[in-house]
Design an enzyme around this catalytic site. Structure first.
Site, PDB file in Angstrom:
ATOM      1  N   ASP A 118       0.826  -1.209   0.000  1.00 30.15           N
ATOM      2  CA  ASP A 118       0.000   0.000   0.000  1.00 30.15           C
ATOM      3  C   ASP A 118       0.863   1.264   0.000  1.00 30.15           C
ATOM      4  O   ASP A 118       2.042   1.236   0.356  1.00 30.15           O
ATOM      5  CB  ASP A 118      -0.865   0.048   1.269  1.00 30.15           C
ATOM      6  CG  ASP A 118      -1.928  -1.034   1.285  1.00 30.15           C
ATOM      7  OD1 ASP A 118      -1.936  -1.887   0.379  1.00 30.15           O
ATOM      8  OD2 ASP A 118      -2.755  -1.011   2.221  1.00 30.15           O
ATOM      9  N   HIS A 260       4.004  -2.182   2.944  1.00 28.12           N
ATOM     10  CA  HIS A 260       3.999  -0.833   2.362  1.00 28.12           C
ATOM     11  C   HIS A 260       5.298  -0.602   1.600  1.00 28.12           C
ATOM     12  O   HIS A 260       6.372  -0.684   2.216  1.00 28.12           O
ATOM     13  CB  HIS A 260       3.841   0.213   3.465  1.00 28.12           C
ATOM     14  CG  HIS A 260       2.561   0.053   4.228  1.00 28.12           C
ATOM     15  ND1 HIS A 260       2.426  -0.849   5.258  1.00 28.12           N
ATOM     16  CD2 HIS A 260       1.353   0.642   4.074  1.00 28.12           C
ATOM     17  CE1 HIS A 260       1.186  -0.793   5.723  1.00 28.12           C
ATOM     18  NE2 HIS A 260       0.509   0.094   5.024  1.00 28.12           N
TER      19      HIS A 260
HETATM   20 ZN   LIG Z   1      -2.271   2.863   3.474  1.00 29.16          ZN
END
Ligand SMILES: [Zn+2]
Length: 293
Positions: A118, A260
């Protein structure tokens, strides 16, 4: 309700449920068998269905990375870790009563796991990650934030060209349930348009920042919402070894791992996770391959 089910059972999870039901029927497995039998499904459901619960996992990005939070909410202090999540209960990853049954039932089928990233694209980290994935022949899923796309179009193009799945992480890193429905639709749509302009393909999958979502938004946004079953806590740990250890402790067939691609340690950890799990028979797939409607 939207046309698509918000949360999806994982194929492996379904097998586990069936196996657990069979064992229970035979009197081999005592109730509550399902409590420990399908943490994936439980975590998916709890993450999506209890938006006001204090234990809700946060997808994660702390405010100190410069990501704006329109809610003014203190992300760092408000971020629950994993309280209430079955991940931290010391549950063994591959030694449950159902695993042997699943393996037997599946025969030679390989174990699948989906790495998801993400908050990108990020000029350095995403590039390094794409290089590492390419070298290993591994596909992953990227949930892109609209505001991070300008200037990184080449990375988005690479994701598409190299066979990764591209999803939508909204335009900014805000809690969507705190924004107006129309604003959410605009933010999601804007991001989808940006991605489509680069790849020629409109994303079908949405991961709301922090996993923050509700039924009203589900009705408004015609996308499949994807949460996760293993939270690497990479944003918090920012230490390769700790991230790897945390993921390996919990991972099992059918899992969706949250990471991430904006931290170098996350990229290093992801590649080490791949190098560790591949010899154990795991195949890395995109989320559409582990979800069912
Ligand atoms: Zn996020």
């Amino acid at each position: 309700m939207g046309k698509k089910l918000r949360l999806m059972a994982v194929i492996a999870g379904m097998d586990l449920l069936l196996a657990a039901a069979l064992l229970w029927t035979l009197g081999i497995l005592k109730l509550p068998a399902f409590g420990g039998g399908n943490p994936v499904l439980e975590r998916f459901v709890s993450a999506a269905g209890a938006n006001d619960a204090p234990g809700r996992p946060k997808d994660g990005l702390s405010t100190d990375t410069g990501q704006p939070t329109d809610t003014g909410q203190p992300t760092d202090t408000g971020r629950p870790t994993d309280t209430g999540q079955p991940t931290d209960t010391g549950q063994p990853a591959n030694t449950g009563p159902g695993d042997g049954v699943v393996s037997e039932k599946r025969g030679n089928r390989v174990k699948c796991v989906a790495l998801t990233f993400d908050d990108g694209p990020n000029k350095e980290c995403t590039k390094d990650l794409l290089d590492g994935l390419k070298a290993r022949g591994v596909k992953a899923t990227f949930f892109l934030m609209g505001e991070s796309i300008p200037g990184n179009e080449d990375l988005v193009r690479r994701m598409k060209d190299e066979g990764h799945l591209i999803g939508n992480h909204s335009y900014r890193h805000i809690q969507l349930t705190k924004a107006g429905e129309n604003a959410v639709c605009d933010a999601v749509d804007q991001t989808s348009v940006m991605i489509e302009q680069i790849t020629g393909e409109r994303p079908q999958y949405l991961r709301p920042p922090y996993g923050d979502w509700n039924d009203n938004l589900e009705c408004k946004v015609d996308m499949t919402t994807v949460l996760w079953s293993v939270d690497s806590l990479d944003w918090k740990l920012q230490n390769r070894q700790k991230i790897v250890k945390r993921v390996l402790k919990d991972v099992k067939d059918g899992d969706i791992i949250l990471m991430h691609d904006i931290f170098p340690t996350s990229v290093e950890a992801a590649l080490e996770i791949i190098d560790t799990l591949t010899p154990q028979g795991y195949t890395f797939v995109t989320v559409d391959e582990v979800l069912i409607d």
